[in-house]
Scaffold this motif. Structure first.
Motif, PDB file in Angstrom:
ATOM      1  N   ARG A   1      23.189  74.710 -13.798  1.00 58.57           N
ATOM      2  CA  ARG A   1      24.498  74.693 -14.343  1.00 58.57           C
ATOM      3  C   ARG A   1      24.793  73.534 -15.074  1.00 58.57           C
ATOM      4  N   ILE A   2      24.215  72.410 -14.519  1.00 60.63           N
ATOM      5  CA  ILE A   2      24.154  71.215 -15.841  1.00 60.63           C
ATOM      6  C   ILE A   2      23.704  71.527 -17.139  1.00 60.63           C
ATOM      7  N   GLY A   3      22.782  72.360 -17.145  1.00 63.27           N
ATOM      8  CA  GLY A   3      22.220  72.826 -18.756  1.00 63.27           C
ATOM      9  C   GLY A   3      23.317  73.625 -19.190  1.00 63.27           C
ATOM     10  N   GLU A   4      23.967  74.522 -18.779  1.00 66.63           N
ATOM     11  CA  GLU A   4      25.103  75.219 -19.138  1.00 66.63           C
ATOM     12  C   GLU A   4      26.159  74.293 -19.766  1.00 66.63           C
ATOM     13  N   VAL A   5      26.560  73.311 -18.945  1.00 67.39           N
ATOM     14  CA  VAL A   5      27.563  72.482 -19.333  1.00 67.39           C
ATOM     15  C   VAL A   5      26.970  71.550 -20.539  1.00 67.39           C
ATOM     16  N   MET A   6      25.951  71.071 -20.685  1.00 72.19           N
ATOM     17  CA  MET A   6      25.357  70.464 -21.750  1.00 72.19           C
ATOM     18  C   MET A   6      25.374  71.258 -23.129  1.00 72.19           C
ATOM     19  N   LYS A   7      24.996  72.347 -22.863  1.00 74.42           N
ATOM     20  CA  LYS A   7      25.035  73.289 -24.085  1.00 74.42           C
ATOM     21  C   LYS A   7      26.146  73.484 -24.488  1.00 74.42           C
ATOM     22  N   LYS A   8      27.218  73.853 -23.725  1.00 77.01           N
ATOM     23  CA  LYS A   8      28.614  73.986 -24.273  1.00 77.01           C
ATOM     24  C   LYS A   8      29.296  72.735 -25.032  1.00 77.01           C
ATOM     25  N   ARG A   9      28.748  71.668 -24.414  1.00 81.25           N
ATOM     26  CA  ARG A   9      28.966  70.362 -24.906  1.00 81.25           C
ATOM     27  C   ARG A   9      28.719  70.111 -26.432  1.00 81.25           C
ATOM     28  N   MET A  10      27.427  70.459 -26.323  1.00 77.45           N
ATOM     29  CA  MET A  10      26.618  70.348 -27.685  1.00 77.45           C
ATOM     30  C   MET A  10      27.388  71.292 -28.571  1.00 77.45           C
TER      31      MET A  10
END
Length: 162
Positions: free
Chosen positions: A144-153
Motif C-alpha cells: 500500500r505504501i508502494g502504491e502511494v509512493m508511485k502516485k506521488r512520483m
C-alpha cells in the motif's frame, strides 16, 4: 587574478560550502522532516519519508507497529546526532579554505570528500532504519505504501513536465 574574480570565487565557494553543510545537517540532525510521529525525512528516498506518520495512518498501522517504528528511527537519529558538530567543523574548514589568500584545491577536495563520506554514512544508517521499519509492517502494508509512493512520483513528474 582580478578582485572581481576573487569575489566571485569566494561567493561560489561560500554557496558550495553552505549547500554541503545543509546536506550533512539534514542527515545528521534530522532537520527538515519532523512531521506527525516526530521522524526525520529520509534522504535516501526510502519507504519511510518525511510523512511517515501519514503513511502509517494510510496502512492502518497498529499502535505496536507505530511504537516499534518510532523506536527504530529514534535510535537512528541518536546514532547520527554527533555528526551535526562534525559537519559544522567541516563547514568551517571549507569556509576558511575558500577565504584563504591562496586557494588550496587539494585541501578543499579533502574536506569535500570528508563531507561526502559523512553524508554517505548518514544515508546508510537511515537506510538501515528504513529496512528495519519495513520489516515491522506486513507485506500488504508495504504494498500500500508502494502504491502511494508511485502516485506521488507520478504527480511530481507531471508538475515538472507541465
Amino acid at each position: 587574478m582580478k578582485a572581481f574574480q576573487i569575489q566571485n570565487l569566494l561567493r561560489v565557494g561560500t554557496v558550495a560550502a553552505a549547500l554541503a553543510l545543509g546536506g550533512v545537517a539534514a542527515h545528521a540532525g534530522g532537520h527538515g522532516g519532523h512531521h506527525k510521529g516526530g521522524h526525520a525525512a529520509m534522504a535516501d528516498g526510502g519507504m519511510f519519508g518525511a510523512r511517515m506518520g501519514h503513511m502509517l495512518e494510510i496502512v492502518n498501522a497498529t499502535d505496536a507497529q507505530r511504537s516499534q517504528i518510532q523506536a527504530i528511527f529514534k535510535a537512528a537519529r541518536q546514532d547520527l546526532s554527533g555528526q551535526r558538530e562534525a559537519g559544522k567543523k567541516l563547514h568551517q574548514q571549507l569556509a576558511t579554505l575558500y577565504t584563504a589568500t591562496n586557494i588550496d584545491a587539494a585541501a578543499i577536495e579533502s574536506v569535500r570528500a570528508q563531507m561526502s563520506a559523512q553524508r554517505e554514512a548518514a544515508a546508510k544508517r537511515m537506510s538501515q532504519a528504513s529496512i528495519e521499519a519495513a520489516r515491522v509492517l506486513t507485506p500488504e502494508q508495504r504494498a500500500r505504501i508502494g502504491e502511494v509512493m508511485k502516485k506521488r512520483m507520478a504527480r511530481h513528474a507531471d508538475r515538472r513536465a507541465g
